[in-house]
Motif scaffolding. Sequence first.
Motif, PDB file in Angstrom:
ATOM      1  N   ASN A 245      -4.676 -22.543  20.239  1.00 12.08           N
ATOM      2  CA  ASN A 245      -3.471 -23.466  20.874  1.00 12.08           C
ATOM      3  C   ASN A 245      -1.827 -24.212  20.377  1.00 12.08           C
ATOM      4  O   ASN A 245      -2.282 -24.787  19.629  1.00 12.08           O
ATOM      5  N   TYR A 246      -1.156 -23.058  20.191  1.00 13.59           N
ATOM      6  CA  TYR A 246      -0.157 -23.762  20.262  1.00 13.59           C
ATOM      7  C   TYR A 246       0.522 -24.724  21.056  1.00 13.59           C
ATOM      8  O   TYR A 246       0.772 -24.601  22.761  1.00 13.59           O
TER       9      TYR A 246
ATOM     10  N   LYS B 272      10.451 -20.613  29.944  1.00 10.14           N
ATOM     11  CA  LYS B 272      11.036 -19.290  30.799  1.00 10.14           C
ATOM     12  C   LYS B 272      11.340 -18.732  29.583  1.00 10.14           C
ATOM     13  O   LYS B 272      11.218 -17.446  29.161  1.00 10.14           O
ATOM     14  N   THR B 273      11.706 -19.542  27.978  1.00 12.61           N
ATOM     15  CA  THR B 273      12.146 -18.587  27.054  1.00 12.61           C
ATOM     16  C   THR B 273      10.831 -18.596  25.745  1.00 12.61           C
ATOM     17  O   THR B 273      10.897 -17.396  25.847  1.00 12.61           O
ATOM     18  N   TRP B 274       9.888 -19.275  26.081  1.00 11.72           N
ATOM     19  CA  TRP B 274       8.562 -18.984  25.696  1.00 11.72           C
ATOM     20  C   TRP B 274       8.522 -17.310  26.762  1.00 11.72           C
ATOM     21  O   TRP B 274       7.540 -16.443  25.725  1.00 11.72           O
ATOM     22  N   PHE B 275       8.400 -17.463  27.649  1.00 12.29           N
ATOM     23  CA  PHE B 275       7.894 -16.355  28.738  1.00 12.29           C
ATOM     24  C   PHE B 275       8.634 -14.413  27.418  1.00 12.29           C
ATOM     25  O   PHE B 275       8.138 -14.258  27.848  1.00 12.29           O
TER      26      PHE B 275
ATOM     27  N   PHE C  62       0.953 -21.545  29.228  1.00  7.48           N
ATOM     28  CA  PHE C  62       1.014 -22.488  30.093  1.00  7.48           C
ATOM     29  C   PHE C  62       2.274 -23.639  30.221  1.00  7.48           C
ATOM     30  O   PHE C  62       2.709 -24.111  29.093  1.00  7.48           O
ATOM     31  N   ASN C  63       2.800 -23.705  31.107  1.00  7.66           N
ATOM     32  CA  ASN C  63       3.795 -24.973  31.173  1.00  7.66           C
ATOM     33  C   ASN C  63       3.112 -26.521  32.001  1.00  7.66           C
ATOM     34  O   ASN C  63       2.932 -26.215  33.111  1.00  7.66           O
TER      35      ASN C  63
ATOM     36  N   GLN D 132       2.856 -24.325  26.229  1.00  9.99           N
ATOM     37  CA  GLN D 132       1.564 -24.651  25.459  1.00  9.99           C
ATOM     38  C   GLN D 132       1.413 -22.781  25.423  1.00  9.99           C
ATOM     39  O   GLN D 132       1.069 -22.172  26.827  1.00  9.99           O
ATOM     40  N   ILE D 133       0.513 -22.400  24.892  1.00 10.99           N
ATOM     41  CA  ILE D 133       0.888 -20.833  24.096  1.00 10.99           C
ATOM     42  C   ILE D 133      -0.786 -20.558  23.518  1.00 10.99           C
ATOM     43  O   ILE D 133      -1.155 -21.173  22.675  1.00 10.99           O
TER      44      ILE D 133
END
Length: 401
Positions: free
Chosen positions: A91-92, A102-105, A139-140, A146-147
């Motif tokens: 879990n990052y 949106k950037t992580w997406f 997750f936002n 969280q990734i």
Amino acid sequence: MKCKIALCCIAALFLTGCGTNQDLSPLMELKWFSSYEDVKSDLSGMQITAERESSSGENVNYLIDCTGAELFSVACELTLCCTSDGLVGFNYHDTAKTQDYKTWFNVLESHYGYPTEEGSGIASWYANPVGENTAVYLFNLREGVQISFYVTDATPEQKKDTGDKKQKAAVITPELRSPVIPVEEQPEVTETDISAAATENAESVTAARSEHILHMPEFTAPVQEEQPEITTVTYPQETVTTETVPSLTTAETDIIEKESDPKAAYLPEGLAFYDNIKEARRVMRHSILRYDYRLEDTGQPWSQILEYSDVSYLGEPCDAALCFTSLGLVGINYFDASAERFSFWKERLTAIYGEPDSSEPDYVRWTDAPVGDGTAVYVFALADGVQISFYSDDTGSELTD
């Protein structure tokens, strides 16, 4: 887009860790199902800030919180999750909010393609993104993004004195350290605003759905004059009468009875009206929890709502919302995203519960204790789908001041 994803064990397979080096970079060269002690010894260059345990039903998760990690060149906190079978999750946490959701997406999409399932503030990739039988979750959260990278199936083969045996791992869902926030309504939150913001966000999430997602006082929506007023209420435990079968346990006979009785299908297996939230979380742990919030309106019972995706009712894929008051579980709501299926659900429930007590172009209802004393069943035609609701009497619930 809604896809029904079964987060259950399908076959006892070896986890090979296949994939490109780029794909496997989030795993930091650690191996799935490595022992807890081996994982700790391999965390070179990182600082362990906490070691803790959490329980999920009968399963215990062993968590290692670290600083000094990076995910795709972005500094993150890291929580590693182990079970008795070994390492099962990464879990990052981008708590510094270096990049927004949106950037992580977009980063994850560039590595793993378009997600299998996407909601507002949550996305999931199930097509073996970091090895066989793995998944990625985005997750936002209130605290940041969280990734999570997790195993979704079986452990390697276990050697026993009695011979070779393959043992499956329990399906583990990521730990969320703060609530999910829909991306399009992400607020700027201070510590003093957290409680009010949580309530406001919860109301916006459910605004497009029927007001009857919550408990139904005296089961009147709209008011029906012949509906009797409930003055004395007993909360019976649901009982199932079955013929004794010596070769089956009581739990097994209960399951067989529920599967053969469509009237009982509205209850997620193992749940009953007036069960507490802790029990509901345990039963629903294989579904995706999207929202968890509390609603309060002065003079009315406070309500705690758990909203899930990846839920099935009568074999149909649905979202679900469980409603709790101080009495426990008093409402079970299923949502079919196809608005044109109102007639389908009306006919389906009429076949189960008989002709409805009231039928209108946009709703039907059964109020003569269709699933036990003090219960009612409704089907609503909504702008964004169809809602099927099961309610039990909430008289005596604790009121909001």
